[in-house]
Enzyme design. Structure first.
Site, short mmCIF file in Angstrom:
data_model
loop_
_atom_site.label_atom_id
_atom_site.label_comp_id
_atom_site.label_asym_id
_atom_site.label_seq_id
_atom_site.Cartn_x
_atom_site.Cartn_y
_atom_site.Cartn_z
N GLU A 101 0.37 -2.49 -34.10
CA GLU A 101 0.57 -3.84 -34.59
C GLU A 101 1.45 -4.66 -33.65
OE1 GLU A 101 2.89 -5.98 -38.34
OE2 GLU A 101 2.40 -3.84 -38.42
N HIS A 144 6.47 2.34 -45.22
CA HIS A 144 7.25 2.28 -43.99
C HIS A 144 8.19 3.48 -43.91
CE1 HIS A 144 6.97 -2.39 -43.49
NE2 HIS A 144 5.79 -1.83 -43.72
N HIS A 191 -0.13 -9.10 -44.40
CA HIS A 191 1.32 -8.90 -44.29
C HIS A 191 1.92 -8.77 -45.70
CE1 HIS A 191 5.05 -9.05 -42.13
NE2 HIS A 191 5.42 -10.25 -42.56
N GLU A 241 0.97 -11.69 -38.05
CA GLU A 241 1.86 -12.00 -39.16
C GLU A 241 2.64 -13.28 -38.94
OE1 GLU A 241 5.95 -9.49 -38.52
OE2 GLU A 241 4.17 -8.33 -39.06
N ASN A 278 11.32 -16.44 -44.31
CA ASN A 278 12.52 -15.63 -44.09
C ASN A 278 13.44 -16.26 -43.04
OD1 ASN A 278 14.33 -13.52 -44.08
ND2 ASN A 278 12.84 -11.93 -43.57
N ARG A 325 -3.56 -9.81 -39.58
CA ARG A 325 -2.29 -9.49 -40.21
C ARG A 325 -1.60 -10.68 -40.88
NH1 ARG A 325 0.44 -6.41 -42.28
NH2 ARG A 325 2.37 -6.38 -41.08
N TYR A 367 14.31 -2.37 -34.67
CA TYR A 367 13.54 -2.90 -35.79
C TYR A 367 12.83 -1.78 -36.54
CZ TYR A 367 9.53 -4.64 -38.30
OH TYR A 367 8.59 -4.85 -39.28
N ASP A 399 4.37 -0.54 -35.46
CA ASP A 399 4.59 -1.96 -35.21
C ASP A 399 5.43 -2.14 -33.95
OD1 ASP A 399 5.04 -4.67 -35.30
OD2 ASP A 399 6.05 -4.68 -37.25
N GLU A 445 -0.18 -3.67 -46.46
CA GLU A 445 1.23 -3.31 -46.32
C GLU A 445 1.91 -3.43 -47.68
OE1 GLU A 445 4.99 -4.48 -43.43
OE2 GLU A 445 3.42 -5.97 -43.79
N ARG A 498 3.40 3.92 -41.96
CA ARG A 498 3.86 3.31 -40.71
C ARG A 498 5.04 4.11 -40.18
NH1 ARG A 498 6.64 -2.60 -39.87
NH2 ARG A 498 8.47 -1.35 -40.37
N HIS A 537 6.18 -5.16 -32.79
CA HIS A 537 7.00 -6.33 -33.11
C HIS A 537 7.18 -7.27 -31.93
CE1 HIS A 537 9.90 -8.20 -36.05
NE2 HIS A 537 8.92 -7.75 -36.81
N TRP A 548 12.22 -10.37 -30.59
CA TRP A 548 12.67 -9.39 -31.59
C TRP A 548 11.49 -8.99 -32.48
CZ3 TRP A 548 12.66 -9.47 -36.97
CH2 TRP A 548 13.31 -8.40 -37.58
#
Length: 409
Positions: A243, A122, A319, A269, A37, A290, A159, A217, A346, A147, A219, A409
């Site tokens: 997470e 989510h 993930h 992840e 990504n 993850r 996020y 999460d 997930e 989640r 993050h 982030w």
């Protein structure tokens, strides 16, 4: 049987995906996911310029040998670009092998260990009423684990909150990558987040009771002591896991978190190899692995990571966001069904345009995912549909604190 073609396909139906298609002299094709990504074209170049030429005339059944060759022969090892490229080759070879055998891939991995893989969705909201509505929507879709992500007062963009701007008018549960030449800047305030979140989980538990598995999460945005505080503060709400509570490159950070909370921890992840997990697993500093099949080198090494984790009663939590293509998702599901130490999967639903490009055999019923029983991975690629959606630059956002400092982030 020999490989005669290695094609790299870039398509952007709802977001950008990179797919490797291998073809044998018998006409059997295999697919692999190489999506990274926000850095997709780096993997495209790695595959087209450096990997694809090495695959021609190789035996597609020699999966372990090919994996070791690609990992070791370049000398420069690991890293997300390299491992995503190797993962695509590995998935495509397993796809071919299972098609030749006439079996769904999970049968070659030892057969099914369960009826299906428990999936979590989510849920999110700009405030608590909207969050509770989102949880209800996911329960109505059949999810049996959720989640929980929510906006935080005083922070403009957080996020995991789906109500923020969507991509091309197609609203996912949450897709943070935004089309454009530059990444979007978002703000962050950890203290505000830590004050707000326990009340959110109190409201969710009050509304939905103690039985529903809830996840969250972080993050990577907290320091170790902040993560320890959050894990402790959330203990009354019995999370399935917390997470990525802190950047896990510092392995000892999880030791500090672990010493202060019994909230289960999920990490990895952004990890690429078993070496990233070695101390975390051996020292039992996490409860769930993850990593993504797409970013950790494929099915072959992911199975090895999970077998290592099983020795310490650590489970899988592969993930599975929308920046993993349906090909990568199918690979995860075959592993989920086969490994003994499965934990949870997930599952973010792809958009209609993506589903037109990638035709899938996996199903979701009663909260459980199943990869299906078609030979191979169970995903076919519509090349004409893929070509109708050319690559468009898109980037994940980044955070700055109130004083302008760039933050995780």
């Amino acid at each position: 049987m020999r490989i005669i073609a290695a094609d790299v396909i870039v398509t952007s139906p709802d977001r950008n995906f990179v797919t490797l298609q291998l073809t044998t002299d018998d006409g059997v094709t295999g697919l692999g996911d190489a999506t990274l990504n926000g850095r997709e074209l780096a993997v495209v170049a790695y595959l087209r310029e450096h990997v694809a030429p090495l695959l021609l005339d190789r035996d597609p059944h020699a999966i372990e040998d090919t994996w070791q060759f690609l990992y070791r022969s370049a000398y420069w090892r690991r890293g997300p670009v390299t491992m995503a490229a190797i993962a695509a080759v590995d998935m495509a070879l397993w796809d071919i092998k299972a098609k030749v055998a006439g079996l769904p891939l999970y049968q070659l991995l030892g057969g099914a260990s369960r009826r299906g893989a428990l999936a979590y969705g989510h849920a999110s909201g700009r405030d608590i009423p909207e969050l509770l509505d989102s949880v209800r929507e996911h329960l109505a879709l059949g999810y049996r684990a959720i989640r929980i992500q929510t906006a935080v007062p005083g922070i403009d963009a957080v996020y995991g909150v789906a109500a923020q701007p969507s991509v091309d008018g197609v609203r996912y549960d949450y897709e943070p990558a935004q089309r454009g030449a530059l990444p979007a800047e978002e703000d962050w305030d950890t203290r505000a987040y830590l004050r707000h979140l326990p009340g959110v989980f109190e409201a969710v538990r009050h509304e939905f009771g103690p039985e529903l598995p809830l996840l969250h999460d972080g993050h990577h945005r907290m320091t170790p002591i902040q993560a320890a505080r959050l894990g402790r503060d959330l203990e009354p709400y019995d999370l399935f896991w917390l997470e990525d509570c802190t950047p896990a490159e510092n392995q000892d950070a999880l030791r500090l978190v672990r010493s202060h909370t019994i909230t289960p921890l999920a990490i990895g992840e952004v990890f690429n190899t078993v070496w990233d997990f070695q101390h975390l697993i051996r020292d039992q500093l996490i409860d769930y692995v993850r990593a993504a099949v797409t970013h950790a080198g494929g099915i072959t090494p992911m199975r090895k990571i999970l077998d290592y984790a099983a020795q310490y009663q650590i489970k899988s939590g592969i993930h599975g966001p929308t920046d993993i293509s349906p090909v990568g998702m199918a690979a995860a599901l075959h592993l989920d069904l086969a490994v003994h130490n499965f934990g949870i999967q997930e599952y973010m639903r792809h958009g209609d345009r993506t589903n037109e490009v990638f035709r899938q055999s996996f199903s979701f019923e009663g909260g459980l995912l199943h990869p299906g029983d078609q030979p191979g991975l169970g995903v076919t690629l519509d090349r004409a549909a893929a070509e109708a959606h050319p690559y468009r630059a898109a980037y994940l956002p980044y955070n700055r604190l109130k004083d302008g400092t760039v933050h995780d982030w």
